[in-house]
Enzyme design. Structure first.
Site, short mmCIF file in Angstrom:
data_model
loop_
_atom_site.label_atom_id
_atom_site.label_comp_id
_atom_site.label_asym_id
_atom_site.label_seq_id
_atom_site.Cartn_x
_atom_site.Cartn_y
_atom_site.Cartn_z
N CYS A 166 -5.97 2.26 4.14
CA CYS A 166 -4.53 1.97 4.22
C CYS A 166 -3.71 3.12 4.78
CB CYS A 166 -3.99 1.53 2.87
SG CYS A 166 -4.11 2.75 1.58
N ASP A 207 2.51 2.67 2.83
CA ASP A 207 2.50 3.50 4.03
C ASP A 207 3.21 2.77 5.17
OD1 ASP A 207 0.82 5.83 3.34
OD2 ASP A 207 -0.68 4.29 2.94
N CYS A 267 0.82 -1.19 0.00
CA CYS A 267 0.00 0.00 0.00
C CYS A 267 0.86 1.26 0.00
CB CYS A 267 -0.86 -0.06 1.25
SG CYS A 267 -2.08 1.19 1.34
N CYS A 293 1.51 8.77 1.97
CA CYS A 293 0.84 9.85 1.26
C CYS A 293 0.46 10.97 2.22
CB CYS A 293 -0.38 9.30 0.55
SG CYS A 293 -1.60 8.62 1.69
#
Ligand SMILES: Cc1ncc(COP(=O)(O)O)c(C=O)c1O
Lengths: 388, 124
Positions: free
Chosen positions: B102, B35, B33, B58
């Site tokens: 996520c 992260d 994902c 992000c």
């Protein structure tokens, strides 16, 4: 869109509202506009005008090419060859054909993002009816050896399609030189309107239409024409052809400055895609230890608009299928940024990016747990793959 | 895409960094994902006296980590364990739907850090 394109489109929205199928004078005027647009688009591709089918964009052109050619030849064979880095318009059309009983080979690419002609030769069987290889990839901008593939396909009598949405108007595209039977293009990639595109169909190449209706586009894509869109496409094609050479030179210089600047001012950064076999304005980089969306947000705050191959921007869990196919490890693919230089960009823009980007990277890296861990090797890409 | 509060935490994250000799460290993440969050805590008299984070991810991942450190600071461990991911998202005034899953793991990282502390102290 370019103002010149908007002007001709406006004329067709406001004054020139005729239907090219009508016999009256307003209709005849529209017919003339349609013919001119077709000629202009054909000139950009080095094609006779009658071989151009207008569509609702690159996606439809790809679908018409891939499915149309498969359906038309299903008595001949059921095998299709494409690549693992195609746009989803081709990839998912192939997936659909697989559901319908066709067999599809997805060719791998090298770390540079380029397919091997030997792999292609090996994949061809007596059942192969279609080869579809994109001219230029939309994420990394690398150029595939289309002429070489075209030569092979023609020798073997296999229909050959190329998705040229990203190459048309950026580098010379000539259907004769490339030896393609089918070629997709899209207006909005050359500063024309969205929702308009075309498929070049070489004389004698059989495709089964995907929709049925009136007799427009020689029945291969029926429906009353999107006149403002088509004349806008024509105008954009004319301008693209006129400016192609000068714009290529200008953008190549800017691109080189941007790539060199990034590689020399930021460490642990890599360029994705072949160093030189790429369209003039395309730059795609991976910046280690930080994530793509956060880089985009940082750039956006400074008025720089870029895109990313990170999963977070695509709405899926996986990062770019193109970067993964090129063997870029997951965590590095997540840190990819794509910058496209176009006709509005200047040298000052490149200098501005080179000033701002290293600061953004520094800030995000100072927040990242990975920059510290690298020395501990807790995050080797190998280990990563095993997680997945 | 993100509201002002999220952008504020992204642009001016609170409590970024690491603690020297932390009492507890929690790490959660999902490389697929994209992260990874790491939370460091210093505990005194059952209270989270100091907290810092490091995040790879992000905008939402960074903002949730940042706001979580504000929420947890000066809380007792029991109070801090009650903080969940939904509360973190709410504290930011909401997150886009696709970010709820996520990128919103900061509370898990905090819980990991507290568990780490308890294990070291054998207080559980
Ligand atoms: C390589 C490629 N093929 C197809 C498409 C789809 O074209 P359109 O947006 O006109 O449907 C795009 C553009 O997004 C593209 O980059």
């Amino acid at each position: 869109m370019r103002p010149e394109v908007v002007d001709v489109m406006n004329d067709y929205l406001i004054n020139n509202w005729g239907n090219p199928s009508s016999v009256h004078s307003v209709g005849r005027r529209a017919k003339k506009g349609l013919d001119e647009a077709r000629e202009l688009v054909a000139s950009l591709l080095g094609s006779p005008p009658e071989n151009i089918i207008f569509t609702s964009g690159g996606t439809e052109a790809d679908n018409l090419a891939v499915k149309g050619a498969a359906y038309a030849q299903k008595n001949k064979g059921n095998h299709i060859i494409t690549t693992s880095i195609e746009h989803h318009a081709v990839l998912d059309a192939c997936k659909q054909l697989e559901n319908e009983g066709f067999e599809v080979t997805y060719l791998p690419v090298s770390n540079d993002g380029i397919i091997s002609v030997e792999d292609l030769l090996e994949a061809i069987t007596s059942d192969t009816i279609l080869i579809s290889v994109m001219h230029v990839n939309n994420e990394v901008g690398t150029i595939q050896p289309i002429e070489e593939i075209g030569k092979i396909a023609r020798e073997k009598g296999i229909t050959f399609h190329t998705d040229a949405v990203q190459s048309v108007g950026k580098i010379p595209v000539n259907v004769e030189e490339l030896q393609v039977d089918l070629l997709s293009a899209s207006a909005h990639k050359i500063y024309g309107p969205k929702g308009v595109g075309c498929l070049y169909v070489r004389k004698g190449t059989k495709i089964t239409p995907l929709i049925q209706g009136g007799g427009q586009e020689r029945k291969r894509r029926p429906g009353t024409e999107n006149m403002p869109g088509l004349v806008g496409f024509g105008k954009a094609a004319k301008l693209a052809l006129e400016e192609l050479k000068a714009e290529m030179e200008r953008l190549t210089k800017l691109r080189e400055k941007l790539i060199e600047g990034i590689l020399s001012s930021i460490d642990e950064v890599s360029l994705n895609g072949h160093r030189t076999l790429r369209i003039p304005g395309a730059v795609n980089i991976s910046i280690k230890y930080i994530e793509g969306e956060s880089i985009l947000l940082g750039l956006d705050a400074k008025g720089i608009y870029a895109s990313s191959g990170s999963a977070c921007t695509s709405g899926t869990l996986d990062p770019s299928h193109v970067l993964l196919a090129m063997g870029v490890p997951y965590e590095i693919a997540h840190g990819s940024v794509r910058m496209t230089l176009g006709r509005d960009n200047t040298e000052e823009d490149v200098e501005y990016v080179l000033e701002v980007l290293p600061q953004i990277v520094k800030r995000l890296r100072s927040m990242s747990p990975l920059s510290r861990e690298k020395s501990e090797r807790a995050y080797s890409s190998k280990e990563h793959y095993q997680h997945v | 895409m993100y509201n002002e509060k999220v952008m504020d935490h992204f642009n001016n994250p609170r409590n970024v960094g690491e603690l020297e000799n932390p009492d507890g460290v929690g790490k959660v993440g999902n490389p697929v994902c994209g992260d990874i969050m790491k939370i460091f805590i210093r505990v005194e008299n059952n209270i989270i006296k100091d907290i810092k984070f490091k995040t790879f991810g992000c905008g939402a991942a960074i903002a949730t980590s940042s706001v979580l450190t504000e929420m947890a600071k000066n809380k007792t461990l029991q109070e801090a364990l009650k903080i969940n991911n939904k509360m973190v998202a709410d504290a930011l005034g909401g997150l886009p739907g696709n970010k709820m899953h996520c990128s919103n793991l900061a509370a898990n990282a905090l819980h990991e850090a507290i568990r780490d502390y308890m294990q070291k102290r054998k207080v559980c």
